[in-house]
Design an enzyme around this catalytic site. Structure first.
Site, PDB file in Angstrom:
ATOM      1  N   SER A 182      -4.666   5.258  -2.273  1.00 38.55           N
ATOM      2  CA  SER A 182      -4.308   4.811  -0.935  1.00 38.55           C
ATOM      3  C   SER A 182      -4.009   3.308  -0.973  1.00 38.55           C
ATOM      4  CB  SER A 182      -5.436   5.146   0.042  1.00 38.55           C
ATOM      5  OG  SER A 182      -5.089   4.786   1.364  1.00 38.55           O
ATOM      6  N   TYR A 198       3.891   2.083   6.646  1.00 37.19           N
ATOM      7  CA  TYR A 198       3.215   2.227   5.357  1.00 37.19           C
ATOM      8  C   TYR A 198       1.709   2.374   5.563  1.00 37.19           C
ATOM      9  CZ  TYR A 198       1.412   0.944   0.741  1.00 37.19           C
ATOM     10  OH  TYR A 198       0.728   0.919  -0.456  1.00 37.19           O
ATOM     11  N   LYS A 202      -0.823   5.601   4.635  1.00 37.03           N
ATOM     12  CA  LYS A 202      -1.990   5.487   3.762  1.00 37.03           C
ATOM     13  C   LYS A 202      -3.279   5.835   4.506  1.00 37.03           C
ATOM     14  CE  LYS A 202      -0.059   4.353  -0.130  1.00 37.03           C
ATOM     15  NZ  LYS A 202      -0.153   5.254  -1.310  1.00 37.03           N
TER      16      LYS A 202
END
Length: 278
Positions: A182, A198, A202
């Site tokens: 992650s 983004y 994650k």
């Protein structure tokens, strides 16, 4: 029969994934490397010198799958691949499934089986959310979340089937393990402009893994998340907007910066730890 564990590593043609493959091969595992294109897998994650220094039973191949094309990549009849050898040039292959290499490597004396999955493929964001197109958002989510979830489910089904098919695997090596890479940006405390999509991808991956770990514990499969900060020499560092990079550096400080080899060591520590807990 000798049972030999194999690792599948996505995003393994460079950066963190490449370092992970090198570490696992050094520790005696065979590797199935996943890259996004035929061109990328031709740049093998393990250089020829290391390949030649490996143990006689170790195998390595690479398979090209473009995770941006989720879910369509699941429907392909075959995948382009390359098998690497210690004593002769690489050989181009066609693989019908991700586990096809294990079947091809196995014989009456040795059984290769996937016992470790590392989802390391990732796609960064290069602008503010308002400037990120729908297509770019889809690509980020497909690579960072949708494909890792699918890869995880595919491998878990294989791992559970392997445990039923070969009960003697118990105690042979580490427990079947999933490691999802992650990011420190998954945390709600990290609000870095230019990383919104983004970060969301994650965060989704991290939460998925947390709940999955509880689901899989009764089935003897371990699931972990590693959330690195800034990792030197990776695409995330290179592609981040300058302002976002500077803010992230100020926020996490020097202690939050690491090298790919450090992440690889952490992966190995998690996997080998499951052997001690067996």
């Amino acid at each position: 029969m000798h049972y030999l564990p194999v690792a599948i590593v996505t995003g393994a043609t460079r950066g963190i994934g490449k370092a992970i493959c090198q570490k696992l091969f050094q520790k005696g595992l065979s590797c199935i490397i996943l890259g996004s294109t035929k061109e990328s897998i031709e740049r093998t994650a393990i250089d020829r010198g290391q390949l030649q220094s490996g143990l006689s039973y170790q195998r390595q191949c690479a398979i090209a799958i473009d995770f941006k094309k989720w879910p369509h990549w699941l429907d392909y009849e075959s995948y382009d691949g390359i098998e690497y050898f210690k004593d002769r040039p690489p050989l181009k292959q066609k693989y019908s499934t991700l586990f096809d290499p294990c079947n091809k490597w196995s014989n009456n004396e040795r059984r290769y089986y996937v016992n470790l999955l590392i989802n390391c493929a990732g796609l960064t964001q290069e602008s503010l959310s308002v400037r990120t197109t729908a297509s770019q958002i889809q690509d980020i989510m497909n690579v960072n979340f949708m494909s890792p979830v699918t890869m995880t489910n595919i491998c878990i089904k294989y791992m559970m089937k392997s445990q039923r098919r070969w009960p003697e695997l118990s105690g042979q090596s580490a427990r079947p393990t999933i490691v999802n890479i992650s990011s420190i940006l998954h945390s709600g405390k990290m609000k870095v402009p230019g990383t919104s999509v983004y970060s969301a991808s994650k965060a989704a991956l991290s939460r998925f893994t947390e709940v999955l770990a509880a689901e899989m514990e009764p089935r003897n499969i371990r699931c972990f998340t590693i959330s690195p900060g800034l990792v030197k020499g990776t695409d995330m560092i290179q592609n981040l907007p300058v302002e976002a990079k500077e803010m992230l550096e100020r926020t996490i400080g020097a202690s939050g910066t690491s090298a790919p080899a450090e992440i690889a060591e952490e992966v190995w520590s998690l996997y080998s730890r499951t052997a001690l807990e067996t």
